[in-house]
Scaffold this active site. Structure first.
Site, short mmCIF file in Angstrom:
data_model
loop_
_atom_site.label_atom_id
_atom_site.label_comp_id
_atom_site.label_asym_id
_atom_site.label_seq_id
_atom_site.Cartn_x
_atom_site.Cartn_y
_atom_site.Cartn_z
N ARG A 146 0.61 -0.79 0.21
CA ARG A 146 0.06 -0.11 0.03
C ARG A 146 0.69 1.11 0.15
O ARG A 146 0.74 2.13 0.44
CB ARG A 146 -1.05 0.35 1.29
CG ARG A 146 -2.04 -0.68 1.21
CD ARG A 146 -3.25 -0.69 1.79
NE ARG A 146 -3.78 -1.95 2.28
CZ ARG A 146 -4.01 -2.85 2.54
NH1 ARG A 146 -3.03 -3.41 3.46
NH2 ARG A 146 -4.81 -4.31 3.18
N LYS A 252 9.46 22.96 -13.85
CA LYS A 252 7.71 22.45 -13.61
C LYS A 252 7.10 22.63 -12.34
O LYS A 252 6.10 22.52 -12.53
CB LYS A 252 8.29 20.58 -14.31
CG LYS A 252 7.49 20.14 -13.75
CD LYS A 252 7.48 19.16 -15.44
CE LYS A 252 6.25 18.12 -14.84
NZ LYS A 252 6.03 16.55 -14.81
N GLU A 262 -3.63 17.16 -11.07
CA GLU A 262 -4.51 17.65 -12.11
C GLU A 262 -5.94 17.67 -12.08
O GLU A 262 -6.71 17.29 -12.62
CB GLU A 262 -3.71 16.94 -13.22
CG GLU A 262 -3.87 17.42 -14.88
CD GLU A 262 -3.22 16.61 -15.71
OE1 GLU A 262 -1.96 15.12 -15.25
OE2 GLU A 262 -3.80 16.21 -16.91
N ARG A 270 -1.78 21.90 -14.55
CA ARG A 270 -1.07 20.85 -15.23
C ARG A 270 -1.13 20.49 -16.39
O ARG A 270 -0.78 19.84 -16.91
CB ARG A 270 -0.61 19.84 -14.25
CG ARG A 270 -0.13 19.48 -12.48
CD ARG A 270 0.02 18.03 -12.00
NE ARG A 270 0.89 17.35 -12.95
CZ ARG A 270 1.72 16.47 -12.27
NH1 ARG A 270 1.44 16.58 -11.33
NH2 ARG A 270 2.59 15.39 -12.24
N HIS A 281 1.35 12.83 -28.78
CA HIS A 281 0.81 11.61 -29.02
C HIS A 281 0.71 11.15 -30.31
O HIS A 281 0.96 9.64 -30.56
CB HIS A 281 0.59 11.91 -28.21
CG HIS A 281 0.73 11.22 -26.28
ND1 HIS A 281 -0.07 12.03 -25.54
CD2 HIS A 281 2.03 11.05 -26.33
CE1 HIS A 281 0.40 11.85 -24.58
NE2 HIS A 281 1.98 11.27 -24.60
N1 NAD Z 1 5.74 10.40 -15.07
C1 NAD Z 1 5.79 11.62 -15.96
O1 NAD Z 1 5.23 12.70 -15.76
C2 NAD Z 1 6.34 11.78 -17.14
C3 NAD Z 1 6.19 12.79 -18.42
C4 NAD Z 1 7.26 12.69 -19.06
C5 NAD Z 1 7.38 11.24 -19.76
N2 NAD Z 1 6.75 10.56 -18.56
C6 NAD Z 1 6.98 9.02 -19.65
O2 NAD Z 1 8.87 8.76 -19.60
C7 NAD Z 1 9.46 7.66 -20.55
C8 NAD Z 1 10.31 8.39 -21.39
O3 NAD Z 1 11.35 8.87 -20.40
P1 NAD Z 1 12.91 8.18 -20.71
O4 NAD Z 1 12.66 9.29 -22.13
O5 NAD Z 1 13.79 8.73 -20.40
O6 NAD Z 1 12.69 7.19 -21.66
P2 NAD Z 1 13.59 5.99 -21.37
O7 NAD Z 1 13.49 5.72 -19.66
O8 NAD Z 1 13.22 4.77 -22.41
O9 NAD Z 1 15.61 6.07 -21.37
C9 NAD Z 1 15.26 6.48 -22.55
C10 NAD Z 1 16.97 4.97 -22.94
O10 NAD Z 1 18.00 5.68 -22.41
C11 NAD Z 1 18.69 5.55 -21.90
N3 NAD Z 1 19.46 5.50 -20.51
C12 NAD Z 1 18.56 6.42 -19.67
N4 NAD Z 1 19.54 6.82 -19.16
C13 NAD Z 1 20.61 6.99 -19.44
C14 NAD Z 1 22.12 7.47 -19.26
N5 NAD Z 1 22.57 7.77 -18.05
N6 NAD Z 1 23.07 6.67 -20.03
C15 NAD Z 1 22.79 6.05 -20.96
N7 NAD Z 1 21.44 5.84 -21.72
C16 NAD Z 1 21.12 5.74 -20.82
C17 NAD Z 1 17.55 4.03 -21.65
O11 NAD Z 1 18.06 2.85 -20.84
C18 NAD Z 1 16.83 3.95 -22.20
O12 NAD Z 1 16.97 3.14 -23.67
C19 NAD Z 1 7.74 7.74 -21.44
O13 NAD Z 1 7.54 6.55 -20.58
C20 NAD Z 1 6.97 8.61 -20.71
O14 NAD Z 1 5.05 7.80 -20.94
C21 NAD Z 1 6.79 10.54 -17.96
#
Ligand code: NAD
Length: 401
Positions: A146, A252, A262, A270, A281
């Protein structure tokens, strides 16, 4: 398949540079109802995760260290060492890298692994990775027993400036992205810009798209600085990275603090953060994810600027300003090419499947979308539009596309 291990194999030659520098931490307080949590930003902070967790949770004994198959081999040992130095018993869990693994199955495997490792409700979780790890591990922390405390240690630029701040956690369902989630606020967000040394330029550019979005919404200064600093960010200039990440996070943080869950009125909370995401998207999905999220957001920002001008709310050269900015961040900027790759019906369908539709105008909920437009950089406005209206406005002068 999640691979639990007490001690991940690490290539010592790839030991992160964070151990070499003294941390300089900036603090951004993020108010979330009855609590607030610090966002610490500075070179070398990876080595202080243990210290920060101990400071916020004195009695925690065991920690689930969750990362992905790219990040764990590079930074897992530094994170473990920092946690063990504070006396935590560390159990590492590695998720396969990539959005396609942000699933219920991985979530269940992770939480079952945590039970096998005898973690309990007084223990904690550290999410070390990009937005995929942060979202999935954050949801595991929200649901496990939880809810247990967790630390966000974002390692992609997108996660540092966006997904780690605000408390949204989720996994994807076959019907769409982020459909199963919860708000669960981290105890602390620890951002070490030095880990961006190993992030690819393409992924770095995706983070720049979200930074540009923060500027487009809230600050022309930030918008201009992201563009001006792009080359030094691609060169991984540590001082510039720390400063620009901090200023993007501050924008942000101010927004999510006004509307933590939100629930805010249209145009005030937000929901503004959806700028560039409605069309983004749709293009991301229609491209079968060959466009990365940040690349699609860059195109979505250009679309938002175009639509603002054509709707008569945006200043005349807004689209040109946005296209120039997006292109200077080494992101795809040919909106007409991408719009022309799909039929109007495909675009409308992808737009109306966006889960954010219908939030502004209940009477038109079945068809309207809260579309975030801009009067000018730094001045957002919300328009209630149908998917058909959006597609028509975007294609107006170029019906062949
Ligand atoms: N929670 C929220 O408010 C929010 C907001 C925006 C996006 N998101 C989510 O975030 C995700 C996208 O995040 P992302 O772009 O970080 O994608 P990701 O987590 O897939 O990372 C992108 C790539 O970079 C690699 N990587 C990350 N850090 C690294 C580093 N320091 N060195 C080498 N490789 C590294 C990862 O392994 C992956 O292959 C989506 O699922 C999206 O829906 C969430």
């Amino acid at each position: 398949m999640i691979q639990p291990s007490r001690r991940p194999a690490v290539d010592k030659s790839s030991r992160p540079p964070t151990e070499r520098r003294k941390p300089v931490a900036l603090h951004v307080a993020v108010a979330s109802e009855d609590q607030s949590y610090p966002v610490l930003i500075g070179a070398g902070l990876l080595a202080r995760i243990g210290h920060e967790l101990r400071r916020s949770h004195a009695s925690v004994r065991r920690v689930a260290l969750v990362s992905d198959s790219n990040v764990m081999p590079i930074y897992g040992e530094a994170a473990r060492a920092s946690l063990e130095a504070e006396g935590f018993e560390v159990h590492a869990f590695t998720i396969p890298a990539g959005e396609q693994h942000k699933t219920v199955e991985q979530l269940v495997e992770l939480t079952e692994g945590m039970i096998e490792a005898s973690l309990g409700r007084r223990d904690a979780l550290v999410a070390l990775g990009g937005g995929v790890v942060g979202d999935l591990a954050g949801l595991a922390a929200a649901l496990f027993m939880r809810g247990i405390p967790f630390v966000q240690c974002p390692t992609s630029l997108l996660a540092q400036v966006d997904s780690s701040v605000g408390g949204k956690t989720a996994v994807d369902l076959p019907a769409g992205k982020n459909l199963l989630g919860a708000f669960h606020f981290p105890s602390v967000v620890v951002i070490d810009p030095e880990v961006l040394q190993t992030l690819s330029d393409r992924e770095l550019a995706c983070g720049l798209a979200e930074m540009l979005k923060h500027g487009a919404l809230f600050s022309r200064d930030h918008f201009n600085q992201v563009v001006e600093c792009a080359d030094r960010i691609f060169a991984r200039d540590a001082e510039v990275l720390a400063r620009m990440v901090a200023s993007s996070v501050a924008l942000k943080a101010a927004c999510v603090s006004r509307d933590p869950r939100e629930l805010g009125e249209a145009g005030k909370g937000r929901v503004l953060l959806n700028l560039g995401h409605t069309v983004g998207h749709a293009l991301e999905r229609l491209s079968n994810f060959t466009l990365l999220h940040g690349e699609a957001v860059g195109l979505g920002l250009i679309a938002a600027a175009r639509l603002s001008v054509r709707k008569g709310v945006g200043e005349p050269d807004l689209e040109q300003q946005m296209r120039n900015a997006v292109a200077s961040l080494r992101l795809p900027a040919d909106l007409d090419h991408w719009l022309g790759s799909f039929s109007p019906a495909q675009l409308e369908n992808a737009l109306s499947n966006d889960k954010k539709r219908g939030a502004t105008d209940p009477a038109r909920a079945a068809t309207s979308i809260s579309y975030i437009a801009l009067a000018r950089v730094g001045e957002p406005t919300v328009q209630a539009l149908t998917a058909a209206e959006i597609v028509a406005l975007l294609r107006e002068s170029n019906p062949s596309c």
